[in-house]
Design a protein around this motif. Structure first.
Motif, PDB file in Angstrom:
ATOM      1  N   GLY A 281       0.672 -11.018  11.772  1.00 22.41           N
ATOM      2  CA  GLY A 281       0.258  -9.666  12.088  1.00 22.41           C
ATOM      3  C   GLY A 281       0.639  -9.198  13.471  1.00 22.41           C
TER       4      GLY A 281
ATOM      5  N   GLU B 163       3.786   3.906   8.440  1.00 22.10           N
ATOM      6  CA  GLU B 163       3.716   2.466   8.172  1.00 22.10           C
ATOM      7  C   GLU B 163       2.574   2.164   7.215  1.00 22.10           C
ATOM      8  OE1 GLU B 163       3.746  -1.855  10.480  1.00 22.10           O
ATOM      9  OE2 GLU B 163       3.365  -0.017  11.614  1.00 22.10           O
ATOM     10  N   PHE B 164       2.826   1.273   6.284  1.00 27.96           N
ATOM     11  CA  PHE B 164       1.796   0.866   5.328  1.00 27.96           C
ATOM     12  C   PHE B 164       2.058  -0.576   4.924  1.00 27.96           C
ATOM     13  CE2 PHE B 164       5.310   2.586   2.905  1.00 27.96           C
ATOM     14  CZ  PHE B 164       5.469   1.690   1.854  1.00 27.96           C
ATOM     15  N   ALA B 165       1.102  -1.156   4.245  1.00 30.71           N
ATOM     16  CA  ALA B 165       1.227  -2.538   3.771  1.00 30.71           C
ATOM     17  C   ALA B 165       0.991  -2.579   2.270  1.00 30.71           C
ATOM     18  CB  ALA B 165       0.228  -3.446   4.489  1.00 30.71           C
TER      19      ALA B 165
ATOM     20  N   TYR C 229      -2.441   2.170   6.729  1.00 30.58           N
ATOM     21  CA  TYR C 229      -2.808   1.977   8.123  1.00 30.58           C
ATOM     22  C   TYR C 229      -3.165   3.330   8.730  1.00 30.58           C
ATOM     23  CZ  TYR C 229      -0.727  -2.708   7.939  1.00 30.58           C
ATOM     24  OH  TYR C 229      -0.432  -4.008   7.624  1.00 30.58           O
TER      25      TYR C 229
ATOM     26  N   LEU D 110      -2.423   1.413  13.762  1.00 27.66           N
ATOM     27  CA  LEU D 110      -1.921   0.049  13.676  1.00 27.66           C
ATOM     28  C   LEU D 110      -2.700  -0.865  14.619  1.00 27.66           C
ATOM     29  CD1 LEU D 110       0.194  -1.935  12.568  1.00 27.66           C
ATOM     30  CD2 LEU D 110       1.654  -1.315  14.505  1.00 27.66           C
TER      31      LEU D 110
ATOM     32  N   HIS E 209       2.508 -10.163   1.060  1.00 33.90           N
ATOM     33  CA  HIS E 209       1.936  -9.080   1.878  1.00 33.90           C
ATOM     34  C   HIS E 209       3.053  -8.479   2.736  1.00 33.90           C
ATOM     35  CE1 HIS E 209      -0.553  -6.898   4.685  1.00 33.90           C
ATOM     36  NE2 HIS E 209      -0.228  -7.686   5.687  1.00 33.90           N
TER      37      HIS E 209
ATOM     38  N   GLU F  60       5.191  -5.308   4.685  1.00 35.64           N
ATOM     39  CA  GLU F  60       4.936  -4.058   5.394  1.00 35.64           C
ATOM     40  C   GLU F  60       6.203  -3.216   5.388  1.00 35.64           C
ATOM     41  OE1 GLU F  60       3.623  -5.462   9.187  1.00 35.64           O
ATOM     42  OE2 GLU F  60       1.508  -5.412   8.614  1.00 35.64           O
ATOM     43  N   TYR F  61       6.026  -1.908   5.208  1.00 33.88           N
ATOM     44  CA  TYR F  61       7.153  -0.987   5.113  1.00 33.88           C
ATOM     45  C   TYR F  61       6.889   0.257   5.955  1.00 33.88           C
ATOM     46  CZ  TYR F  61       9.301  -3.463   1.158  1.00 33.88           C
ATOM     47  OH  TYR F  61       9.913  -4.391   0.362  1.00 33.88           O
TER      48      TYR F  61
ATOM     49  N   PRO G 103      -3.625 -11.299   3.794  1.00 37.74           N
ATOM     50  CA  PRO G 103      -3.454 -10.466   4.991  1.00 37.74           C
ATOM     51  C   PRO G 103      -4.666 -10.538   5.902  1.00 37.74           C
ATOM     52  CG  PRO G 103      -3.955  -9.115   3.090  1.00 37.74           C
ATOM     53  CD  PRO G 103      -3.803 -10.511   2.576  1.00 37.74           C
TER      54      PRO G 103
END
Length: 722
Positions: free
Chosen positions: A167, A200-202, A220, A223, A261, A263-264, A282
């Protein structure tokens, strides 16, 4: 739960009580592989355990895989980033697939991970490895040259990340050359990335047989601080595109089973950029948020998809429908103090009273000084929220840091719909709704019943965590109007759930009243609350509502009368600066409790103690009028009730009541018999600050000022007796 020998045998790599509790309630056999410090705890609670030091890498590292294979274990599930590579190595032996170890190495090394993603046609940002400070300077300069920055333009930031940490740990944002100098040498080597603009998201995806079985999108908000699930409709509209990206990721990394998990980033035109992917649960308690929103246990889901003996029917039946199968939206906020020095833990009242607030996992600070945060660092604990509207939840999390750092009630009102009235915050509601306090109490009682059920059914090793949730809900209930009565009605259920088990309050017949002032004055919320719950339990016993096997109603009554006599200062609210400094708003809990006990038990049992306390206060200067007046008022009520016999204490009580009330009545008759002076605008009291509403703003003459002051402070005439 009874284990099915025909299903897989799972090894949990790492120590997580949530995972162990999930495994204990699942139908598969399991063993916990953890460091040696967990051995005593596992033996005490009969948890299947195998010791192993994950920091040791030498020729004996194969022993753990061979030991698990000999035990008949079918799969190893990593619980933390540090155990991912170990799980790959162990599973390569258990499943006779050497590629699994190489796959785990890709998940651990972020530079290799991004290169593999590029080879698979996944869009990523610019990245390089840095082994020293000059590498970072060169990369920072080249990125900004590529973006055609001119002299005077603000530099575009870059991101520095540790190769193998989870993370936000070790994550730094570099905006100036000066910030590069602050990077310690111990953090090298590291990964450098260009900044990606976008949302950003997961994603949390469970994969079985090479296919996605369930896909959750975590949004998110800020962040490193806040996240919630499921996402808002604005992000969920990309679900089909996100699913295609995850399928491409599964194909590129050749993932056949497990939980991933990734992230993009998604840009305004819908372009997806890959950030990174982890092969373990996560952070930020995302599994707990998913369980709160969807109802299934995410740890059990991971054990299921890792199990080579799982069937397609079993996997399909385990997972609900994404989004539509959710009961609501669950989110959390990571707290990090903004001050350099802290003294106690205190949740803002406006946070606790918000209808979406669920619970928290914060603990009282062990030291006053807040250590300086490096990079994104780690939070001190989490606040959890749950509600139906994702936009309300998103806005609530977005403004959380502002709420925690401000003391202006007007900001709370504008942000969360609370109105600050007379020192109490009440949410605005329409005329056809129940009062907000009643709605809030009903909701808290429902949560308490669920928490008690969870505590009662929990295995012994997870009871302390479950009990903490019960104590926090009980504290919030005690602060609500009618909260003490509600907890008294549930006293038997509270004890039978195991709230007092293995504590000093487990045997009520041994409790000492002399210790209650220290317990109720403790800065630790759990100590105050468990003492309060114990007293309410004894109140239910004393009134015959709860027949207790260890203590009689008479013994409980005697105990409570002694408790009241020893805590008069809290009943009549003449506390000192020490209490306000150590307890803060927590001090309201013992006050509310003791006043409720006094009303239910009766003040007549402590009249003699009250008389002694009044004379003690009257001998002090400055004179404390308010607590003396309240005690005399209670004695007057006892005198007026024909069913109450004050006995030998009656004469002393009558002397105080007549001294106070006689002067009060005389002052009132004088005021009524005299006409008000014409043109009077107001008055200024000379002996106290209490202004009777009937005369406010009507008199300015000295004579009337003296009479009204005499009316307000008639209680002060008691000092003439001394």
């Amino acid at each position: 739960m009874e284990k099915n020998p025909d299903k897989g045998y799972i090894a949990l790599l790492g120590w997580s009580l949530g995972a162990v509790e999930a495994a204990a309630a699942f139908d598969r056999r399991y063993v916990v592989v953890a460091p040696e410090w967990a051995e005593e705890y596992c033996r005490q609670h009969e948890i299947p355990y195998l010791p192993w030091n994950f920091e040791r890498l030498n020729d004996r590292s194969m022993e753990i895989a061979e030991t698990l294979r000999d035990m008949g274990v079918d799969a190893a599930v990593p619980l933390f980033e540090e155990t991912v590579e170990w799980a790959g190595a162990i599973n390569s032996v258990l499943m006779q697939n050497p590629r699994l170890h190489g796959q785990a190495v890709l998940f651990r090394d972020k530079a290799l991970m991004k290169r593999r993603a590029q080879l698979g046609g996944i869009r990523v940002g610019i990245f390089e490895e840095a082994h020293e400070k000059s590498d970072v300077v060169r990369f920072f300069k080249r990125v900004n040259q590529t973006l055609l920055k001119l002299d005077g333009d603000p530099e575009d930031p870059i991101h520095l990340k540790a190769f193998d940490k989870a993370g936000c740990l070790g994550h730094r944002v570099i905006r100036t050359y000066e910030e590069i100098d602050a990077i310690p040498e111990s953090e090298y080597p590291l990964l450098m990335e260009s900044h990606l603009d976008g949302w950003e998201f997961a994603v949390e995806a469970w994969v079985w047989d090479g296919k996605i079985q369930f896909l959750n999108i975590s949004e998110y908000v800020t962040l490193g601080y806040s996240v919630f699930v499921p996402a808002t409709p604005e992000l969920e509209q990309y679900r089909e595109q996100i699913t295609r990206q995850i399928e491409l990721l599964i194909k590129t990394f050749d993932i056949q089973f497990g939980q991933i998990h990734p992230e993009y980033f998604v840009t305004s035109d819908g372009t997806m950029y890959f950030g990174e992917v982890a092969y373990r649960p996560p952070g930020f308690k995302a599994f707990e948020l998913i369980e709160r929103a969807y109802g299934f246990n995410a740890y059990q889901a991971s054990m299921l998809v890792f199990d080579p003996k799982a069937t397609a029917e079993e996997v399909a039946a385990f997972f609900p429908e994404p989004v539509t199968g959710a009961k609501g939206h669950a989110g959390c906020f990571g707290v990090y103090p903004r001050r350099r020095v802290v003294s106690r833990l205190e949740i803002p009242e406006e946070t606790e009273q918000h209808p979406y607030f669920d619970y928290h996992e914060l603990s009282a600070p062990l030291e006053a000084t807040v250590t300086k945060r490096t990079a994104f660092g780690t939070h001190w604990g989490l606040l959890f929220f749950f509600g139906e509207d994702p936009h309300t939840l998103r806005d609530l999390l977005k403004h959380r840091s502002r709420l925690i750092s401000t003391s202006d009630p007007r900001q709370w009102q504008s942000l969360f719909g609370f109105a600050h009235r007379g020192g109490e915050c009440q949410r605005m509601s329409s005329d056809n709704e129940l009062p907000v306090s009643e709605q809030r109490l009903d909701a808290l009682l429902q949560q308490l019943e669920a928490a008690l059920a969870a505590l009662e059914s929990a295995p012994s090793f997870s009871r302390p965590g479950r009990a903490g949730r019960v104590f926090d809900l009980a504290r919030r209930i005690l602060l609500e109007p009618g909260g003490c009565a509600a907890l008294e009605q549930r006293a038997q259920a509270i004890e039978q759930a195991g709230t007092f088990a293995d504590s000093d309050w487990a045997e009520p017949q041994r409790l000492q009243p002399a210790l209650t002032p220290a317990s109720l004055g403790s800065p630790q919320a759990e100590t105050v609350v468990i003492e309060a719950l114990s007293e309410l339990r004894l109140l239910a016993v004393a009134r015959g509502d709860y027949v207790h096997p260890l203590i009689s109603a008479e013994q409980a009554h005697n105990h409570l009368t002694q408790v009241l006599a020893l805590n008069l200062s809290r009943i009549f609210a003449f506390s000192g600066e020490a209490e306000r400094e150590t307890q803060g708003r927590l001090a309201e809990v013992p006050r509310a409790l003791l006043r409720y006990l006094a009303e239910r038990i009766g003040y007549e049992f402590i009249v003699e103690t009250m008389i002694d306390e009044i004379w003690r206060l009257l001998g002090q200067r400055p004179l404390m009028v308010a607590p003396v007046r309240r005690m005399i008022d209670q004695m007057a009520l006892c005198q007026a009730n024909p069913e109450i016999d004050l006995g030998t204490s009656g004469q002393g009580a009558a002397r105080l009541v007549s001294s106070s009330m006689g002067r009060l009545r005389a002052a009132a008759r004088t005021l009524v018999s005299r006409p008000m002076p014409a043109g009077s605008r107001g008055w200024t009291p000379r002996r106290c600050n209490r202004k009777p509403p009937a005369w406010r703003g009507r008199c300015t003459t000295p004579a009337w000022s003296r009479l009204i002051t005499r009316y307000c402070c008639a209680i002060c005439s008691i000092t003439a007796i001394t």
